[in-house]
Design a protein around this motif. Structure first.
Motif, PDB file in Angstrom:
ATOM      1  N   LYS A  40       0.724  -1.265   0.104  1.00  0.00           N
ATOM      2  CA  LYS A  40      -0.079  -0.160  -0.110  1.00  0.00           C
ATOM      3  C   LYS A  40       0.952   1.293  -0.046  1.00  0.00           C
ATOM      4  O   LYS A  40       0.464   2.327  -0.364  1.00  0.00           O
ATOM      5  N   ALA A  41       2.134   1.133   0.543  1.00  0.00           N
ATOM      6  CA  ALA A  41       3.005   2.193   0.561  1.00  0.00           C
ATOM      7  C   ALA A  41       3.223   2.908  -1.036  1.00  0.00           C
ATOM      8  O   ALA A  41       3.408   4.201  -1.138  1.00  0.00           O
ATOM      9  N   LEU A  42       2.982   2.075  -1.958  1.00  0.00           N
ATOM     10  CA  LEU A  42       3.325   2.577  -3.259  1.00  0.00           C
ATOM     11  C   LEU A  42       2.248   3.378  -3.774  1.00  0.00           C
ATOM     12  O   LEU A  42       2.372   4.072  -4.733  1.00  0.00           O
ATOM     13  N   GLY A  43       0.949   3.016  -3.210  1.00  0.00           N
ATOM     14  CA  GLY A  43      -0.374   3.924  -3.732  1.00  0.00           C
ATOM     15  C   GLY A  43      -0.795   5.051  -3.203  1.00  0.00           C
ATOM     16  O   GLY A  43      -1.078   6.105  -3.986  1.00  0.00           O
ATOM     17  N   GLY A  44      -0.999   4.825  -2.080  1.00  0.00           N
ATOM     18  CA  GLY A  44      -1.623   6.017  -1.278  1.00  0.00           C
ATOM     19  C   GLY A  44      -0.616   7.264  -1.286  1.00  0.00           C
ATOM     20  O   GLY A  44      -1.201   8.429  -1.525  1.00  0.00           O
ATOM     21  N   ALA A  45       0.522   7.371  -0.930  1.00  0.00           N
ATOM     22  CA  ALA A  45       1.410   8.337  -1.038  1.00  0.00           C
ATOM     23  C   ALA A  45       1.580   8.845  -2.388  1.00  0.00           C
ATOM     24  O   ALA A  45       1.610  10.359  -2.351  1.00  0.00           O
ATOM     25  N   TYR A  46       1.601   8.016  -3.417  1.00  0.00           N
ATOM     26  CA  TYR A  46       1.641   8.473  -4.659  1.00  0.00           C
ATOM     27  C   TYR A  46       0.538   9.440  -5.180  1.00  0.00           C
ATOM     28  O   TYR A  46       0.528  10.567  -5.663  1.00  0.00           O
ATOM     29  N   ALA A  47      -0.746   8.997  -4.499  1.00  0.00           N
ATOM     30  CA  ALA A  47      -1.869   9.561  -4.943  1.00  0.00           C
ATOM     31  C   ALA A  47      -2.170  11.105  -4.185  1.00  0.00           C
ATOM     32  O   ALA A  47      -2.572  11.811  -4.560  1.00  0.00           O
ATOM     33  N   VAL A  48      -1.321  10.927  -2.864  1.00  0.00           N
ATOM     34  CA  VAL A  48      -1.392  12.305  -2.367  1.00  0.00           C
ATOM     35  C   VAL A  48      -0.709  13.375  -3.181  1.00  0.00           C
ATOM     36  O   VAL A  48      -1.033  14.411  -3.139  1.00  0.00           O
ATOM     37  N   LEU A  49       0.529  12.924  -3.644  1.00  0.00           N
ATOM     38  CA  LEU A  49       1.250  13.724  -4.337  1.00  0.00           C
ATOM     39  C   LEU A  49       0.533  14.265  -5.654  1.00  0.00           C
ATOM     40  O   LEU A  49       0.596  15.437  -5.943  1.00  0.00           O
ATOM     41  N   ARG A  50      -0.357  13.409  -6.397  1.00  0.00           N
ATOM     42  CA  ARG A  50      -0.929  13.806  -7.443  1.00  0.00           C
ATOM     43  C   ARG A  50      -1.916  14.851  -6.932  1.00  0.00           C
ATOM     44  O   ARG A  50      -2.405  15.788  -7.708  1.00  0.00           O
ATOM     45  N   VAL A  51      -2.744  14.399  -6.058  1.00  0.00           N
ATOM     46  CA  VAL A  51      -3.823  15.404  -5.370  1.00  0.00           C
ATOM     47  C   VAL A  51      -3.250  16.915  -5.344  1.00  0.00           C
ATOM     48  O   VAL A  51      -3.719  17.740  -5.676  1.00  0.00           O
ATOM     49  N   LEU A  52      -2.064  16.901  -4.617  1.00  0.00           N
ATOM     50  CA  LEU A  52      -1.478  18.094  -4.265  1.00  0.00           C
ATOM     51  C   LEU A  52      -1.082  18.896  -5.459  1.00  0.00           C
ATOM     52  O   LEU A  52      -1.314  19.884  -5.876  1.00  0.00           O
ATOM     53  N   GLN A  53      -0.333  18.145  -6.292  1.00  0.00           N
ATOM     54  CA  GLN A  53      -0.117  18.499  -7.883  1.00  0.00           C
ATOM     55  C   GLN A  53      -1.384  19.061  -8.493  1.00  0.00           C
ATOM     56  O   GLN A  53      -1.162  20.440  -9.006  1.00  0.00           O
ATOM     57  N   ASP A  54      -2.366  18.508  -8.571  1.00  0.00           N
ATOM     58  CA  ASP A  54      -3.612  19.172  -9.640  1.00  0.00           C
ATOM     59  C   ASP A  54      -4.311  20.123  -8.669  1.00  0.00           C
ATOM     60  O   ASP A  54      -4.698  21.274  -9.380  1.00  0.00           O
ATOM     61  N   ARG A  55      -4.308  20.026  -7.105  1.00  0.00           N
ATOM     62  CA  ARG A  55      -5.003  21.178  -6.561  1.00  0.00           C
ATOM     63  C   ARG A  55      -3.998  22.494  -6.712  1.00  0.00           C
ATOM     64  O   ARG A  55      -4.568  23.665  -6.791  1.00  0.00           O
ATOM     65  N   LEU A  56      -2.694  22.434  -6.607  1.00  0.00           N
ATOM     66  CA  LEU A  56      -1.883  23.665  -7.009  1.00  0.00           C
ATOM     67  C   LEU A  56      -2.010  24.024  -8.381  1.00  0.00           C
ATOM     68  O   LEU A  56      -1.924  25.407  -8.436  1.00  0.00           O
ATOM     69  N   THR A  57      -2.077  23.168  -9.340  1.00  0.00           N
ATOM     70  CA  THR A  57      -2.102  23.689 -10.679  1.00  0.00           C
ATOM     71  C   THR A  57      -3.616  24.667 -10.965  1.00  0.00           C
ATOM     72  O   THR A  57      -3.496  25.569 -11.362  1.00  0.00           O
ATOM     73  N   THR A  58      -4.464  23.927 -10.227  1.00  0.00           N
ATOM     74  CA  THR A  58      -5.792  24.635 -10.300  1.00  0.00           C
ATOM     75  C   THR A  58      -5.746  26.053  -9.836  1.00  0.00           C
ATOM     76  O   THR A  58      -6.449  27.227 -10.221  1.00  0.00           O
TER      77      THR A  58
END
Length: 403
Positions: free
Chosen positions: A80-98
């Motif tokens: 699970k370490a592979l999925g949740g942490a990476y998805a957090v990074l993607r969420v932050l990236q998308d939110r900041l981009t917006t």
């Protein structure tokens, strides 16, 4: 050593997958590649071992059994370490981009360029334990706030492991699905960002990123094996792990990819129900399974799209086979490397034991002396108290510690 598995009577449902476009397109090669490139760049990354269990293979009369041992993944104890942490990074990236109106890179986040903005963001998730640890770890790594929702039966040690990573933990009366419901309700009310490993209507991009992270594990397997396996036995749960592995293997090996067998607890068999009904089907969990990470009553719709087109067999197993499987690996009775693993890690192995030792099931699963098997050992000992209860005093006292 194998009597309890030989005498078990698991339910088996045979499907006829067509390997349609969902196996290629829902989780594309490009999405897997982006996740892999990012995660492999993180400090502390190293491939987990793919361990050959020659003694077990011999006892089951198959050519080979390879066990992907996820206990050391980023120090979090599970895949699970592979999925949740990476998805957090993607969420932050998308939110900041917006917010900013221009593309924000992963590098921008890693270097702290927008740390002030990130510190005001909150990511949330519901979990049985391991996914929540990954989300909390990712939030701490990238500087966001985090709230994790757990259900009534999650152990105190799993709760404390999440809290130790800086997250606020909220315990919800009811089961996993109740925790998901409260997490969703509060996130919508307060404007928090859900990082879930399951999808629902209108919520699919983040679960895709979670599953893309899981693809790193599957890619490590394909890079190490010199020829494709014939079978892979996969844990059930909401279906995210199985979908990611099935997609990765098919995209890499094509028509020679392994036959996919999904194994889940009798007490939480939403994927078996979905296979029988040929559509995503929820089941009511009346009693929690020992396999805590697989105690899920509702499948991920996104994962189901893939599983429906790629899984050849579904099996449900009883809880009373969990402790014998954990003891067998920890004691090295088979002559193989001794392994310390958690309850959810042995689901696929139990499925293999039952299938290989029962002549009728063996025939239906097309297991032969030439079969080459992959087992996903999805977690190490993530609940030490439970592990101790499982093994009691049955381990040999020779001073050697299992891996």
């Amino acid at each position: 050593m194998f009597d309890c598995f030989q005498n078990a009577q698991p339910e088996l449902h045979i499907a006829r997958p067509e390997f349609g476009p969902a196996v290629r397109d829902v989780l594309s090669k490009a999405r897997f590649a982006r996740a892999s490139a990012e995660i492999r760049s993180w400090s502390g990354y190293r491939p987990t071992p793919l361990i050959e269990l020659a003694g077990i293979a011999s006892a089951l009369n198959v050519s080979s059994v390879h066990y992907k041992h996820e206990a050391a993944r980023f120090g979090l104890g599970s895949f699970k370490a592979l999925g949740g942490a990476y998805a957090v990074l993607r969420v932050l990236q998308d939110r900041l981009t917006t917010q900013l109106g221009h593309k924000v890179s992963f590098k921008d986040i890693h270097t702290g360029k927008y740390s002030d903005r990130i510190s005001l963001m909150t990511v949330v998730s519901a979990t049985d334990g391991n996914h929540g640890r990954s989300v909390a770890w990712g939030a701490r790594r990238f500087g966001a706030q985090c709230r994790i929702y757990i259900h009534a039966e999650v152990s105190a040690s799993r709760e404390e492991a999440i809290r130790a990573l800086g997250a606020k933990v909220i315990r919800v009366n009811g089961d996993y699905d109740a925790a998901v419901a409260q997490c969703r309700w509060e996130a919508e009310r307060y404007g928090w960002f859900i990082v879930s490993d399951t999808s629902w209507q209108g919520y699919s991009e983040i679960p895709k990123d979670v599953m893309a992270g899981y693809g790193v594990m599957a890619r490590e397997i394909t890079s190490e094996l010199t020829e494709p396996a014939t079978h892979v036995f996969l844990q059930g749960g909401v279906g995210g792990l199985a979908a990611a592995v099935a997609s990765t293997f098919y995209q890499h090996w094509g028509s020679t990819a392994p036959l996919n067998v999904v194994v889940e607890p009798e007490l939480a068999s939403c994927l078996m129900a979905s296979a029988k009904n040929k559509s995503p089907t929820a089941v009511r969990i009346q009693r929690e399974t020992l396999m805590a990470g697989l105690s899920c009553g509702e499948p991920s719709e996104l994962a189901w799209d893939i599983l429906e087109q790629s899984v050849s067999a579904y099996m449900t197993i009883p809880d009373d086979l969990v402790a014998p499987a954990i003891k067998l690996l920890a004691s090295g009775q088979s002559g193989d490397t001794r392994l310390k693993v958690g309850e959810s890690a042995v689901a696929g192995l139990i499925g293999l034991f039952c299938g290989a030792l029962n002549p009728k099931l063996r025939d239906r699963l097309k297991l032969t002396p030439e079969s080459r098997i992959i087992i996903i050992g999805s977690e190490g000992v993530t609940d030490p108290e439970m592990f101790h209860k499982m093994v009691t005093d049955d381990l040999p006292m020779d001073g050697a510690e299992p891996a």
